[in-house]
Design an enzyme around this catalytic site. Structure first.
Site, PDB file in Angstrom:
ATOM      1  N   SER A 147       0.856  -1.199   0.000  1.00 18.99           N
ATOM      2  CA  SER A 147       0.000   0.000   0.000  1.00 18.99           C
ATOM      3  C   SER A 147       0.882   1.236   0.000  1.00 18.99           C
ATOM      4  O   SER A 147       1.997   1.205   0.546  1.00 18.99           O
ATOM      5  CB  SER A 147      -0.886   0.009   1.246  1.00 18.99           C
ATOM      6  OG  SER A 147      -1.517   1.263   1.377  1.00 18.99           O
ATOM      7  N   TYR A 160      -2.066  -0.581  10.257  1.00 14.72           N
ATOM      8  CA  TYR A 160      -2.174  -0.990   8.848  1.00 14.72           C
ATOM      9  C   TYR A 160      -0.950  -0.489   8.076  1.00 14.72           C
ATOM     10  O   TYR A 160      -0.286  -1.263   7.367  1.00 14.72           O
ATOM     11  CB  TYR A 160      -3.464  -0.450   8.225  1.00 14.72           C
ATOM     12  CG  TYR A 160      -3.594  -0.762   6.753  1.00 14.72           C
ATOM     13  CD1 TYR A 160      -3.914  -2.049   6.317  1.00 14.72           C
ATOM     14  CD2 TYR A 160      -3.373   0.226   5.787  1.00 14.72           C
ATOM     15  CE1 TYR A 160      -4.020  -2.337   4.959  1.00 14.72           C
ATOM     16  CE2 TYR A 160      -3.480  -0.056   4.431  1.00 14.72           C
ATOM     17  CZ  TYR A 160      -3.801  -1.343   4.021  1.00 14.72           C
ATOM     18  OH  TYR A 160      -3.895  -1.624   2.682  1.00 14.72           O
TER      19      TYR A 160
HETATM   20  P1  NAD Z   1     -10.999  -7.074  -0.303  1.00 12.61           P
HETATM   21  O1  NAD Z   1     -11.568  -6.964   1.054  1.00 12.61           O
HETATM   22  O2  NAD Z   1     -11.922  -7.087  -1.483  1.00 12.61           O
HETATM   23  O3  NAD Z   1     -10.026  -8.316  -0.414  1.00 12.61           O
HETATM   24  C1  NAD Z   1      -9.271  -8.777   0.654  1.00 12.61           C
HETATM   25  C2  NAD Z   1      -9.119 -10.263   0.499  1.00 12.61           C
HETATM   26  O4  NAD Z   1      -8.289 -10.721   1.564  1.00 12.61           O
HETATM   27  C3  NAD Z   1     -10.449 -11.015   0.591  1.00 12.61           C
HETATM   28  O5  NAD Z   1     -10.552 -11.906  -0.490  1.00 12.61           O
HETATM   29  C4  NAD Z   1     -10.340 -11.797   1.897  1.00 12.61           C
HETATM   30  O6  NAD Z   1     -10.933 -13.082   1.788  1.00 12.61           O
HETATM   31  C5  NAD Z   1      -8.840 -11.930   2.060  1.00 12.61           C
HETATM   32  N1  NAD Z   1      -8.490 -12.120   3.452  1.00 12.61           N
HETATM   33  C6  NAD Z   1      -8.547 -11.241   4.484  1.00 12.61           C
HETATM   34  N2  NAD Z   1      -8.200 -11.853   5.643  1.00 12.61           N
HETATM   35  C7  NAD Z   1      -7.922 -13.140   5.330  1.00 12.61           C
HETATM   36  C8  NAD Z   1      -7.538 -14.288   6.094  1.00 12.61           C
HETATM   37  N3  NAD Z   1      -7.371 -14.253   7.411  1.00 12.61           N
HETATM   38  N4  NAD Z   1      -7.364 -15.435   5.424  1.00 12.61           N
HETATM   39  C9  NAD Z   1      -7.535 -15.518   4.110  1.00 12.61           C
HETATM   40  N5  NAD Z   1      -7.898 -14.485   3.334  1.00 12.61           N
HETATM   41  C10 NAD Z   1      -8.097 -13.312   3.953  1.00 12.61           C
HETATM   42  O7  NAD Z   1      -9.993  -5.836  -0.389  1.00 12.61           O
HETATM   43  P2  NAD Z   1      -9.054  -5.252  -1.541  1.00 12.61           P
HETATM   44  O8  NAD Z   1      -9.235  -3.790  -1.479  1.00 12.61           O
HETATM   45  O9  NAD Z   1      -9.226  -5.959  -2.839  1.00 12.61           O
HETATM   46  O10 NAD Z   1      -7.614  -5.560  -0.902  1.00 12.61           O
HETATM   47  C11 NAD Z   1      -6.673  -6.455  -1.469  1.00 12.61           C
HETATM   48  C12 NAD Z   1      -5.281  -6.055  -1.005  1.00 12.61           C
HETATM   49  O11 NAD Z   1      -4.976  -4.739  -1.471  1.00 12.61           O
HETATM   50  C13 NAD Z   1      -5.115  -5.997   0.522  1.00 12.61           C
HETATM   51  O12 NAD Z   1      -3.850  -6.523   0.872  1.00 12.61           O
HETATM   52  C14 NAD Z   1      -5.183  -4.515   0.821  1.00 12.61           C
HETATM   53  O13 NAD Z   1      -4.493  -4.179   2.007  1.00 12.61           O
HETATM   54  C15 NAD Z   1      -4.507  -3.953  -0.405  1.00 12.61           C
HETATM   55  N6  NAD Z   1      -4.805  -2.552  -0.687  1.00 12.61           N
HETATM   56  C16 NAD Z   1      -6.072  -2.157  -0.985  1.00 12.61           C
HETATM   57  C17 NAD Z   1      -6.312  -0.807  -1.244  1.00 12.61           C
HETATM   58  C18 NAD Z   1      -7.674  -0.291  -1.578  1.00 12.61           C
HETATM   59  O14 NAD Z   1      -7.842   0.957  -1.658  1.00 12.61           O
HETATM   60  N7  NAD Z   1      -8.675  -1.134  -1.815  1.00 12.61           N
HETATM   61  C19 NAD Z   1      -5.255   0.106  -1.207  1.00 12.61           C
HETATM   62  C20 NAD Z   1      -3.978  -0.339  -0.914  1.00 12.61           C
HETATM   63  C21 NAD Z   1      -3.751  -1.675  -0.663  1.00 12.61           C
END
Ligand code: NAD
Length: 249
Positions: A147, A160
């Site tokens: 991130s 985070y």
């Molecule tokens: P999301 O909530 O759609 O996806 C997160 C995924 O992580 C889900 O599929 C969930 O099942 C899985 N997960 C969480 N805890 C888990 C566990 N204990 N065991 C197995 N799986 C688990 O969110 P997203 O926005 O698609 O995020 C994906 C990645 O991108 C994350 O690492 C998040 O930190 C990162 N990210 C997202 C953003 C954003 O703005 N959406 C920005 C920067 C980084």
């Protein structure tokens, strides 16, 4: 010989879902994963297979070490190889940075287990298969989804941001340690439109008004960056900031 195989964690929603579609379209057999949404995983497998792709779904809780090991072993056993690991699964917790009392030890531990320990443990379990990919001329790489909060003092909460900064350092250290066989890179998104951020209205407004690209990322933007890192055989140890330029302003 079977086509190249990619394991994408957290791939039934958001960024992971877009990465799974992109890598399947790029010709990879994909191992899909989530913590609980087995029905969504089965539907996604059917969707990819219907257009001629290869996919399986494995449920696993990445906070649990035996589940982590089972996930990587299932991925390696299905087609007898593993070429790419995308550590996308992650959790966030929104806490005002000044509210120190709200940040409990439990929150630190939970975020650290899923955002830092799990990606490291998955790489450790996948190491020999990824080295074998290198021997076969495969892409042999890891892409971690970090991130911009791990690069700048920003983001949903201090724990985070700290876990994502730790993941960036794990990325660089593994890039050195596992070279030249295995490349390790990260994509560090800014705001991405996913279920996680659906109600982050202040951040959405910030990106519309201040980011040079005047919008948050779509999951497909991040999937494209992942595909680029997989394809770029000379890149390792990179933390690719993908924030529409927000951090320039
Ligand atoms: P999301 O909530 O759609 O996806 C997160 C995924 O992580 C889900 O599929 C969930 O099942 C899985 N997960 C969480 N805890 C888990 C566990 N204990 N065991 C197995 N799986 C688990 O969110 P997203 O926005 O698609 O995020 C994906 C990645 O991108 C994350 O690492 C998040 O930190 C990162 N990210 C997202 C953003 C954003 O703005 N959406 C920005 C920067 C980084």
């Amino acid at each position: 010989m079977h086509k190249e195989v990619a394991l994408i964690t957290g791939s039934t929603s958001g960024i992971g879902l877009a990465v799974a579609h992109r890598l399947a379209a790029d010709g990879f057999a994909v191992v899909l994963h989530s913590r609980s949404s087995s029905a969504a995983g089965a539907a996604l497998v059917a969707e990819i297979v219907a257009v001629g792709g290869d996919a399986i779904y494995v449920q696993a809780d990445l906070a649990d070490d035996s589940d982590r090991i089972r996930l990587v072993r299932s991925a390696c056993e299905q087609w007898g190889r593993l070429d790419v690991l995308v550590n996308n699964a992650g959790i966030s917790k929104v806490i005002a940075h000044g509210d120190l009392a709200a940040v409990t030890s439990d929150i630190w531990q939970t975020l650290n287990e899923v955002n830092v320990v799990a990606p490291f443990r998955l790489v450790a379990e996948a190491e020999s298969a990824l080295r074998e990919s290198a021997r076969k001329g495969g892409p042999a790489c890891v892409v971690n989804i970090s991130s911009h909060a791990g690069v700048r003092p920003k983001g949903a909460s201090i724990p985070y941001a700290a876990t994502k900064a730790a993941l960036n350092q794990v990325t660089r250290m593994l890039a050195v340690t596992l070279a030249p066989d295995i490349r390790v890179n990260a994509v560090a998104p800014g705001l991405v439109d996913t279920p996680l951020t659906a109600d982050w209205t202040a951040a959405q407004q910030l990106w519309r008004e201040r980011a040079p690209m005047r919008r948050a990322a779509q999951p497909e933007d991040i999937a494209q960056a992942v595909a680029m890192l997989i394809a770029s055989r000379y890149l390792t140890g990179e933390i690719l900031l993908s924030d529409g330029g927000l951090n320039l302003t």
